[in-house]
Enzyme design. Structure first.
Site, PDB file in Angstrom:
ATOM      1  N   CYS A 272      -8.684 -21.131 -43.130  1.00  0.00           N
ATOM      2  CA  CYS A 272      -9.792 -20.255 -42.927  1.00  0.00           C
ATOM      3  C   CYS A 272      -9.305 -18.856 -43.110  1.00  0.00           C
ATOM      4  O   CYS A 272      -9.589 -18.050 -44.317  1.00  0.00           O
ATOM      5  CB  CYS A 272     -10.087 -20.284 -40.987  1.00  0.00           C
ATOM      6  SG  CYS A 272     -11.927 -19.944 -41.632  1.00  0.00           S
ATOM      7  N   HIS A 362     -11.064 -25.765 -40.375  1.00  0.00           N
ATOM      8  CA  HIS A 362     -10.597 -25.646 -39.811  1.00  0.00           C
ATOM      9  C   HIS A 362     -10.410 -27.463 -39.295  1.00  0.00           C
ATOM     10  O   HIS A 362     -10.439 -28.809 -39.125  1.00  0.00           O
ATOM     11  CB  HIS A 362     -11.439 -25.998 -38.334  1.00  0.00           C
ATOM     12  CG  HIS A 362     -11.614 -24.151 -38.396  1.00  0.00           C
ATOM     13  ND1 HIS A 362     -10.840 -23.552 -36.888  1.00  0.00           N
ATOM     14  CD2 HIS A 362     -12.222 -23.261 -39.303  1.00  0.00           C
ATOM     15  CE1 HIS A 362     -11.077 -22.087 -37.373  1.00  0.00           C
ATOM     16  NE2 HIS A 362     -12.132 -21.941 -38.414  1.00  0.00           N
ATOM     17  N   GLU A 364      -7.771 -28.918 -37.081  1.00  0.00           N
ATOM     18  CA  GLU A 364      -7.275 -28.994 -36.396  1.00  0.00           C
ATOM     19  C   GLU A 364      -8.786 -29.842 -35.459  1.00  0.00           C
ATOM     20  O   GLU A 364      -7.896 -30.417 -34.498  1.00  0.00           O
ATOM     21  CB  GLU A 364      -6.618 -28.100 -35.696  1.00  0.00           C
ATOM     22  CG  GLU A 364      -8.163 -26.938 -34.755  1.00  0.00           C
ATOM     23  CD  GLU A 364      -8.620 -26.667 -35.806  1.00  0.00           C
ATOM     24  OE1 GLU A 364     -10.093 -25.724 -34.940  1.00  0.00           O
ATOM     25  OE2 GLU A 364      -8.225 -25.743 -36.895  1.00  0.00           O
TER      26      GLU A 364
END
Length: 388
Positions: A272, A362, A364
């Site tokens: 990001c 993202h 994750e």
């Protein structure tokens, strides 16, 4: 204030900097707040959204009409607090229902002093922001509201997101370590992990070092102000640059640190804001998107494999790099590795002559799909290759 507005009809009004207003009811704390109006398209994961430091100084409009259905628990926050400056929903849940719920969302917003508004036509508001672009906004609530002219003047005095340097406001002040996780699920003793990574915290989410720890990595999370020497003091096998808020054009310190890492040839991974920092370090520019990408359902293509992923996003700025060719940079050849299929925005960069890559989204998955989890494995592969 910390009084919940649950069950009340305290009036509230949302005022955009172009003069358009939306009236509704107070949700969360009662008072006033300012920020950049943005919309998030995720139907779930509101707790992770609220606690994502990348949303610092933004008023988040939820496009999903029903919010708060599962309440708030103590396991899903991505940081130490709620970071959004305001919250806009259409139909908040009257009673949360989930076995993990500990309290209602409006109670949590009130407890943390987050001013929100409900009963708003969020579909009309989202269409307005898509057509006019993200802009400054204010939410005002209470039984004695100022006149609209006064409220509009206050909104127009609020700072803009362009030119904002915010990473140091959300990052840790002290370095800390997230130990690697062994095959048995227990923490590995410090100093004995498979790999060591120095993670520069520009607004990191808690799940990110956890995803690395699951892969046998001991993660040393460092403040945004960390120097190159402080990064290498932990003896890293790799260096990570996190997500975060603000305008990447202001992040000169992070760019300088990343260039120091690139010069040493250490495996590097950015997410990001970290992708934008890599873009700047390679000599590309950055620019502000009209309304940005926010949500957990954004389609991205990995151009190295042709695979299409559904991904989680939260960014209002992007890297200005050519999609149609390999670029020469001070650190060798670079290419755009990922692209958004909605609008061709650069979603990833990859160096061809050094072990460095980044993505704009993202991986994750907190909240969001797990399509991009392989990127952490790709980072491990770079460190394995360097060690070999």
């Amino acid at each position: 204030m910390t009084t919940s507005t649950r069950g009340t009809r305290v009036p509230a009004v949302l005022v955009l900097e172009d003069g358009r207003t939306f009236r509704g009811r107070a949700y969360g704390a009662v008072g006033q707040t300012f920020g950049e109006a943005v919309f998030s398209t995720g139907m779930t994961g509101y707790q992770e959204t609220l606690t994502d430091p990348s949303y610092h100084r933004q008023v988040v409009v939820m496009t999903a009409p029903h919010v708060g259905n599962t309440g708030v628990n103590d396991e899903d926050p991505e940081s130490r607090r709620i970071w959004v400056s305001g919250y806009v929903v259409r139909d908040p849940a009257r009673i949360p229902s989930n076995w993990r719920s500990r309290r209602s969302l409006d109670e949590e917003l009130a407890a943390q002093g987050v001013v929100g508004i409900s009963g708003v036509d969020t579909r009309a508001l989202t269409r307005h922001l898509r057509e006019r672009g993200a802009m400054r906004v204010g939410i005002f609530s209470g039984n004695a509201l100022p006149d609209e002219g006064t409220m509009l003047a206050e909104v127009r005095q609020a700072p803009e997101m362009k030119g904002a340097d915010l990473s140091a406001e959300v990052a840790t002040n002290e370095a800390y370590v997230v130990p690697a996780i062994g095959p048995d699920g227990a923490a590995v003793p410090l100093g004995t992990a498979r790999f060591t990574v120095a993670a520069v915290d520009l607004g990191i989410k808690g799940m990110t070092p956890h995803r690395m720890a699951e892969r046998g990595i001991e993660v040393h999370v460092l403040p945004a102000t960390a120097t190159v020497d402080e990064v290498y003091a932990v003896g890293p096998d790799g260096v990570f640059f996190s997500n975060g808020p603000g305008d990447p054009a202001t992040a000169d310190h992070a760019v300088a640190v990343m260039r120091g890492v690139l010069e040493r040839g250490t495996p590097l991974f950015g997410i990001c804001f970290g992708n934008q920092i890599l873009g700047r370090a390679l000599g590309f520019g950055t620019y502000k998107l009209k309304y940005g990408h926010r949500g957990i359902n954004q389609p991205v293509q990995d151009r190295t494999t042709g695979k299409v992923e559904v991904t989680a996003h939260n960014h209002g700025f992007a890297v200005d790099a050519p999609l149609d060719r390999v670029s020469d940079t001070p650190y060798g050849r670079a290419e755009v590795s990922h692209v958004c299929l909605n609008d061709d925005v650069v979603e990833g960069l990859r160096l061809l002559d050094r072990p460095a890559f980044s993505v704009q989204y993202h991986p994750e998955a907190a909240a969001g799909p797990h399509d991009a989890a392989y990127l952490f494995d790709r980072f491990v592969s770079l460190m394995e290759g360097q060690r070999a």
